[in-house]
Write an enzyme that holds these catalytic residues in place. Structure first.
Site, short mmCIF file in Angstrom:
data_model
loop_
_atom_site.label_atom_id
_atom_site.label_comp_id
_atom_site.label_asym_id
_atom_site.label_seq_id
_atom_site.Cartn_x
_atom_site.Cartn_y
_atom_site.Cartn_z
N LYS A 199 4.56 50.68 7.04
CA LYS A 199 5.52 50.59 7.48
C LYS A 199 6.52 51.77 7.98
CE LYS A 199 6.40 45.71 6.53
NZ LYS A 199 5.22 45.49 5.55
O1 LIG Z 1 3.76 44.35 8.07
C1 LIG Z 1 3.77 43.40 7.40
O2 LIG Z 1 2.60 43.29 6.82
C2 LIG Z 1 4.82 42.22 6.80
C3 LIG Z 1 5.74 42.21 7.86
C4 LIG Z 1 6.61 41.27 7.61
O3 LIG Z 1 7.59 40.85 8.54
N1 LIG Z 1 6.29 40.58 6.55
C5 LIG Z 1 5.60 40.91 5.58
O4 LIG Z 1 5.58 39.79 4.68
N2 LIG Z 1 4.77 41.70 5.65
C6 LIG Z 1 3.72 42.09 4.55
O5 LIG Z 1 2.76 41.19 4.49
C7 LIG Z 1 2.61 40.76 3.16
C8 LIG Z 1 2.86 39.34 2.76
O6 LIG Z 1 2.45 39.01 1.64
P1 LIG Z 1 2.36 37.22 0.95
O7 LIG Z 1 3.77 37.02 1.06
O8 LIG Z 1 1.95 37.84 -0.48
O9 LIG Z 1 1.33 36.61 1.54
C9 LIG Z 1 3.33 41.73 2.34
O10 LIG Z 1 2.43 43.04 1.96
C10 LIG Z 1 4.52 42.07 3.35
O11 LIG Z 1 4.84 43.56 3.11
#
Ligand SMILES: O=C(O)c1cc(=O)[nH]c(=O)n1[C@@H]1O[C@H](COP(=O)(O)O)[C@@H](O)[C@H]1O
Length: 300
Positions: free
Chosen positions: A118
């Site tokens: 990011k």
């Molecule tokens: O860019 C990302 O991957 C991201 C963007 C977003 O809007 N929301 C989001 O959850 N993420 C990433 O996606 C992953 C979600 O993880 P879980 O919630 O464990 O499935 C994490 O690594 C977050 O940093």
């Protein structure tokens, strides 16, 4: 006499690896991987709590074991792995060394790697971030990088340019999965468009004419409900985090993304990782999500 380095010479800080540009842009490589393996992206997110659940110490050996286990279980099966850089940065230079190795091993095993770092800064600094992740001989070279456009979309231009040159991709934060994102991304500009819609329009221009899929993707949370007021059909992939631990399910995808669901790369991190450390259990969890996604996308 000047000594000339051999053609395959790399400075010690830039180990050679599998990071050579195949000549095919990220979007085309991603489309093929999604068609062959299904669109699931599994995150490599070594939370301290997961290390503990896996019986690992919260140290560099635990980090390395965690990441290697996920890669060995899944890199030959899923289209995309997405390491979350912060969980590696937490351990300083040794954590970054594990991240470098993880990226290289995951790519060598056949997965596309989206580096979730990011990044976003003024253009001249953004150029350095782009070099760190998108220049093919960089130790952390990845197939794509998550970037933040909230210093202005134009500040990302050095990353766009280098991605085009090296056949990499970007995922631009457009409509994030977290509840706080709306205060920025749903804000309405003087021209009547929301900030998030403006980012999608920039990406649509970036992807114009790219077949079968552009290399400039958007991050759009699977948690956001009905997004029919947004034009999600922007010619590039839509990385959709939020499934599993954040409460969204594969069945939500058609309702959130509409016709653009065919370009969605659904991300699951904790929802799969909590099944480790057993490789078979990780694979089983990923397969269940992949199957639910397949059914939802086919029905939608
Ligand atoms: O860019 C990302 O991957 C991201 C963007 C977003 O809007 N929301 C989001 O959850 N993420 C990433 O996606 C992953 C979600 O993880 P879980 O919630 O464990 O499935 C994490 O690594 C977050 O940093």
């Amino acid at each position: 006499m000047t000594a000339h380095p051999s053609p395959d010479h790399h400075p010690a800080t830039r180990p050679s690896g599998p990071q050579t540009f195949s000549g095919e842009p990220f979007g085309a490589r991603l489309r093929r991987a999604m068609d062959e393996r299904g669109p699931l992206c599994v995150g490599i997110d070594p939370h301290a709590s997961l290390l503990a659940e896996w019986g690992l110490d919260d140290d560099i050996a635990g980090l390395e074991r965690f990441s290697r286990t996920v890669i060995e279980a899944l890199a030959g099966r899923v289209a995309v792995l997405k390491p979350q850089s912060a969980f590696f940065e937490r351990f300083g230079s040794r954590g970054l060394a594990v991240l470098e190795k993880s990226v290289q091993e995951a790519r060598a095993a056949g997965a596309l790697v989206v580096m979730d770092a990011k990044r976003g800064d003024i253009g001249s600094t953004m150029a350095a971030y782009a070099e760190a992740f998108l220049r093919p001989d960089a130790p952390l070279f990845s197939d794509a990088l998550t970037v933040s456009p909230y210093l202005g979309y134009g500040s990302l231009s050095p990353a766009v340019a280098l991605a085009r040159e090296s056949g990499a991709g970007l995922f631009v934060l457009a409509l994030t999965s977290n509840p706080e994102g709306g205060e920025v991304q749903h804000a309405v500009r003087a021209d009547g468009r929301t900030v998030g819609a403006t980012m999608l329009a920039h990406l649509s221009a970036e992807n114009a004419g790219e077949e079968p899929l552009g290399s400039f993707g958007a991050v759009v949370g699977a948690t956001l409900g009905d997004l029919s007021s947004y034009d999600l059909d922007m010619g590039g992939p839509l990385l959709a985090p939020g499934i599993g631990a954040q409460g969204a399910t594969p069945a939500d995808l058609p309702g959130v993304f509409g016709a653009a669901v065919r370009n969605v790369v659904p991300n699951v991190s904790r929802g799969v990782l909590r099944h480790g450390p057993d490789a078979g259990a990780l694979r089983g969890a990923a397969e269940r999500f992949a199957e639910e996604i397949r059914q939802a996308v086919t029905a939608g």
